[in-house]
Design an enzyme around this catalytic site. Structure first.
Site, short mmCIF file in Angstrom:
data_model
loop_
_atom_site.label_atom_id
_atom_site.label_comp_id
_atom_site.label_asym_id
_atom_site.label_seq_id
_atom_site.Cartn_x
_atom_site.Cartn_y
_atom_site.Cartn_z
CG ASP A 168 -38.80 68.22 44.10
OD1 ASP A 168 -38.69 69.38 43.68
OD2 ASP A 168 -38.18 67.26 43.59
CB SER A 214 -16.83 69.92 36.78
OG SER A 214 -18.04 69.61 36.13
CB SER A 260 -14.70 65.61 37.21
OG SER A 260 -15.75 66.54 37.00
NE ARG A 263 -18.22 59.85 40.70
CZ ARG A 263 -18.29 58.85 41.56
NH1 ARG A 263 -17.20 58.15 41.83
NH2 ARG A 263 -19.44 58.54 42.15
CG HIS A 317 -34.25 66.27 46.08
ND1 HIS A 317 -35.53 66.59 46.53
CD2 HIS A 317 -34.40 65.17 45.30
CE1 HIS A 317 -36.40 65.73 46.03
NE2 HIS A 317 -35.74 64.85 45.29
CD GLU A 361 -51.10 80.81 21.23
OE1 GLU A 361 -51.97 80.94 22.12
OE2 GLU A 361 -51.31 81.01 20.03
CB SER A 363 -59.89 86.92 24.85
OG SER A 363 -60.08 85.52 24.75
N GLY A 416 -29.24 76.75 39.20
CA GLY A 416 -28.00 77.28 39.73
C GLY A 416 -27.54 78.58 39.11
N GLY A 443 -22.03 70.95 39.14
CA GLY A 443 -22.99 71.15 38.06
C GLY A 443 -23.75 72.44 38.28
#
EC number: 1.1.1.86
Length: 342
Positions: A191, A53, A51, A48, A108, A231, A252, A134, A26
């Site tokens: 995190d 990917s 997949s 897998r 992670h 904004e 400002s 990534g 990913g």
């Protein structure tokens, strides 16, 4: 102050002498695999069967194997799949192929820190976590630069886990910018807190509350959206460029004075107490248990929350107003409303 490593602090040959499997392709997976390959590392991608990917990874010149075969070949496995999928994937497809001397890497620390993944004693457990998406990690590497990374070691079975971690981080391009030493506990808890209390949960609900306050007071939804949501990017960009001080320097005098006198009325001690309660739930594992239980049940809570939040009036207002900005039309062409990115 944190200890920071740079390219001169790492030996690239260490990772170049390992067989690396990147599990997942990913956002982070493609960056890790391509950057390591271009740094002279022997990389294969584990995916897998079926997949979507596979074709992408092969088209980019990478060798793709089943997860089991990739892990069997490799002596360093980088796990780059969503948190909720890691526990089962590890138990069924990775753990059976681990041998003493292997290294298990993460970007992670969720599953390791909260005990959902426990590596054998003879395996190094390390982390290299880029502080950027990534596609930026890949772009910066390709341009001769890098994205800062977090580096840590949870289990040093080999005695050289730190050397290996720094070498991996160098191959990724992270030490060009700097690798900040941390721990699995610190990375995971900070995190999650940042996501829940400030960046995602805190910000989204602050915006919604501001929108509701203005609309309830009789102001047009379009005006409310512009002032409390649209904004935001300008404000965040200023903070990223030069901190809160640059934000206050740029706005400002009226806005700056309002910041000082009204900001503490909104974010007061009561809010800080609520933040501490959120942190407590993260530290004691309550949030992790709740999240994993929901995911194991098919994510009914997550789906309910997602569907409910999508109906908030700010979404319909924003959708119409964004059509007025021609450059926003193609800014998110990979986003499908109502879907999930993962």
């Amino acid at each position: 102050m944190a200890k920071i490593y740079y390219d001169d602090d790492a030996d690239l040959s260490i990772i170049q002498n390992r067989q690396v499997a990147v599990i997942g392709y990913g956002s982070q997976g493609h960056a890790h695999a391509l950057n390591l390959r271009d740094s002279g590392v022997d990389v294969r991608v584990g995916l897998r069967d079926g997949s979507s990917s596979i074709a992408k990874a092969e088209a980019q010149g990478l060798r793709v194997l089943s997860i089991e075969d990739a892990c069997e070949e490799a002596d360093l496995i980088m796990v780059l799949v969503p948190d909720q999928n890691q526990r089962q994937l590890y138990a069924e497809h990775i753990a059976p192929h681990l041998k003493d001397g292997d290294a298990l890497f993460f970007a992670h620390g969720f599953n390791v820190h909260f005990g959902y993944i426990k590596a054998p004693q003879g395996v190094d457990v390390c982390m290299v976590a880029p502080k950027g998406p990534g596609h930026i990690v890949r772009r910066e590497y390709s341009d001769g630069r890098g994205v800062p990374v977090l580096v840590c070691v949870e289990q040093d079975a080999s005695g050289i886990a730190w050397d290996l971690t720094r070498s991996y981080a160098k191959a990724l391009g992270g030490l060009r910018a700097g690798g900040i030493e941390t721990s699995f506990r610190e990375e995971t808890e900070t995190d999650l807190f940042g996501e829940q209390a400030v960046l995602c949960g805190g910000l989204s609900h602050l915006i919604q509350a501001g929108f509701e306050t203005l609309v309830t007071a009789g102001y047009q939804p379009e005006m409310a959206y512009f002032e409390v949501c649209h904004e935001m990017k300008m404000i965040v960009d200023l903070i990223i460029e030069g901190g809160i001080s640059k934000l206050r320097w740029s706005i400002s005098d009226t806005a700056e004075y309002g910041d000082y006198v009204s900001g503490p009325r909104v974010i007061d001690d009561h809010v800080k107490k609520n933040m501490k309660a959120v942190l407590d739930d993260i530290q004691n594992g309550a949030f992790a248990k709740r999240f994993i239980a929901d995911q194991d049940a098919g994510a009914p809570q997550s789906k309910k929350f997602r569907e409910g939040e999508a109906k908030h009036p700010i979404e319909a207002t924003g959708k119409e107003l964004r059509k007025m900005y021609s450059w926003l039309a193609a800014a998110d062409d990979d986003y499908t409303e109502g879907s999930v990115a993962r």
